[in-house]
Design an enzyme around this catalytic site. Structure first.
Site, PDB file in Angstrom:
ATOM      1  N   SER A  12      59.201  57.528  47.012  1.00 34.76           N
ATOM      2  CA  SER A  12      58.835  57.877  48.387  1.00 34.76           C
ATOM      3  C   SER A  12      57.411  58.395  48.485  1.00 34.76           C
ATOM      4  O   SER A  12      56.837  58.451  49.579  1.00 34.76           O
ATOM      5  CB  SER A  12      59.803  58.929  48.933  1.00 34.76           C
ATOM      6  OG  SER A  12      59.666  60.157  48.250  1.00 34.76           O
ATOM      7  N   ASP A  54      74.960  59.528  42.795  1.00 34.30           N
ATOM      8  CA  ASP A  54      73.900  59.701  41.799  1.00 34.30           C
ATOM      9  C   ASP A  54      73.577  61.171  41.552  1.00 34.30           C
ATOM     10  O   ASP A  54      73.236  61.570  40.443  1.00 34.30           O
ATOM     11  CB  ASP A  54      72.637  58.961  42.248  1.00 34.30           C
ATOM     12  CG  ASP A  54      72.735  57.453  42.024  1.00 34.30           C
ATOM     13  OD1 ASP A  54      73.760  57.005  41.470  1.00 34.30           O
ATOM     14  OD2 ASP A  54      71.787  56.739  42.397  1.00 34.30           O
ATOM     15  N   ALA A  90      63.312  57.538  42.878  1.00 35.13           N
ATOM     16  CA  ALA A  90      63.730  58.706  43.657  1.00 35.13           C
ATOM     17  C   ALA A  90      62.527  59.276  44.410  1.00 35.13           C
ATOM     18  O   ALA A  90      61.828  58.555  45.119  1.00 35.13           O
ATOM     19  CB  ALA A  90      64.379  59.733  42.731  1.00 35.13           C
TER      20      ALA A  90
END
Length: 292
Positions: A193, A73, A189
């Site tokens: 988090s 990615d 992404a």
């Protein structure tokens, strides 16, 4: 979007000699299908077979009908930002675990790419974000990001203070480790988090996700993709603006970061069997079977 894949560019992960063998094999497969194949200069450094034309990314943007990224990615993010103005669709072959963007397995690469050549694929448009850093009325940085624009504290460890406005309307002053402005792609992404929501990639929205806010009532919010987000740095504490974690700009007190939707889209090609929710289950470890 361009149609008919007569010229396909193959782009490998930077500084990864291990991609040479699958890349050459894929090039040979495409040529047997009558496709013209080129590679980029950085990839060419790891490929000893130089029979194929080496083109810059700008030349690839002007000439290729499809770019296939072999890596992960992170590689896809880098290439997407560069090729976005040229409307070249991207497909991703992952040499490790399947990614959110690079979802073609190297084990089934030939079958999947062959099916794409036969028209068996789905196209997923994805938005990018554009950001400017303005200091004293002058623009000192102009960046495009696929995942997110993040304003973070530096090594000193002190909280930074930011004034946040959306479409010129005051939202709040934020004391935190930072603030993330994420696209739907970036919602899985850094923003994830930090407690941000997962956004379906078809949406045209931006997510504002505080990073470790001093006041727990500062929660993530989602705004229209047509909105303009303005972040004014009130206290810097060695702050930096990051763009997909690959480019950054040191910030000073009084700097203004302006984030909005980029006019260009990225078109990601997936196998016709692509299932977004299956991918989420696999990557995030959700339950694999329906309840009864």
């Amino acid at each position: 979007m361009k149609t008919g894949f007569r010229h396909i560019a193959l782009i490998g992960k930077h500084r990864s000699p291990e991609i040479a063998k699958p890349l050459i094999e894929l090039a040979q497969f495409l040529e047997r299908r009558g496709v013209e194949v080129s590679i980029d200069p950085i990839t060419a450094e790891h490929v000893t077979d130089h029979r194929r034309e080496v083109l810059t990314l700008e030349q690839i943007g002007k000439r290729a009908d499809l770019a296939i990224v072999i890596g992960g990615d992170g590689t896809m993010l880098n290439i997407a930002r560069t090729l976005a103005p040229f409307d070249v669709p991207l497909a991703g072959v992952n040499v490790g675990r399947l990614g959110f963007l690079t979802d073609v397995s190297i084990d089934t690469m030939f079958d999947t790419v062959g099916a794409m050549l036969d028209g068996q694929y789905m196209v997923e448009p994805r938005m990018l974000v554009a950001a400017q850093v303005i200091r004293g009325g002058a623009r000192i940085a102009d960046m495009i990001a696929f995942n997110e624009v993040a304003v973070n504290k530096g090594a000193e460890g002190s909280l930074i203070e930011l004034e946040v406005r959306i479409d010129r309307q005051f939202v709040y002053n934020l004391r935190a480790d930072g603030l993330i402005v994420a696209s739907p792609t970036g919602s899985t992404a850094y923003a994830l988090s930090s407690g941000g929501p997962i956004l379906h990639p078809s949406l045209s929205v931006l997510a504002l996700v505080p990073v470790c806010p001093h006041t727990l009532s500062n929660r993530p919010i989602v705004v229209s993709g047509s909105s303009t987000v303005e972040i004014l740095v009130l206290t810097a504490a060695d702050a930096r603006a990051h763009f997909d974690s690959h480019s950054n700009c040191e910030l000073e007190e009084g700097d203004l970061i302006v984030v909005k939707r980029c006019p260009n889209l990225i078109r990601v090609l997936h196998p016709s069997s692509h299932d977004y929710y299956h991918m989420l289950r696999e990557k995030l470890g959700w339950s694999e079977t329906p309840g009864h």
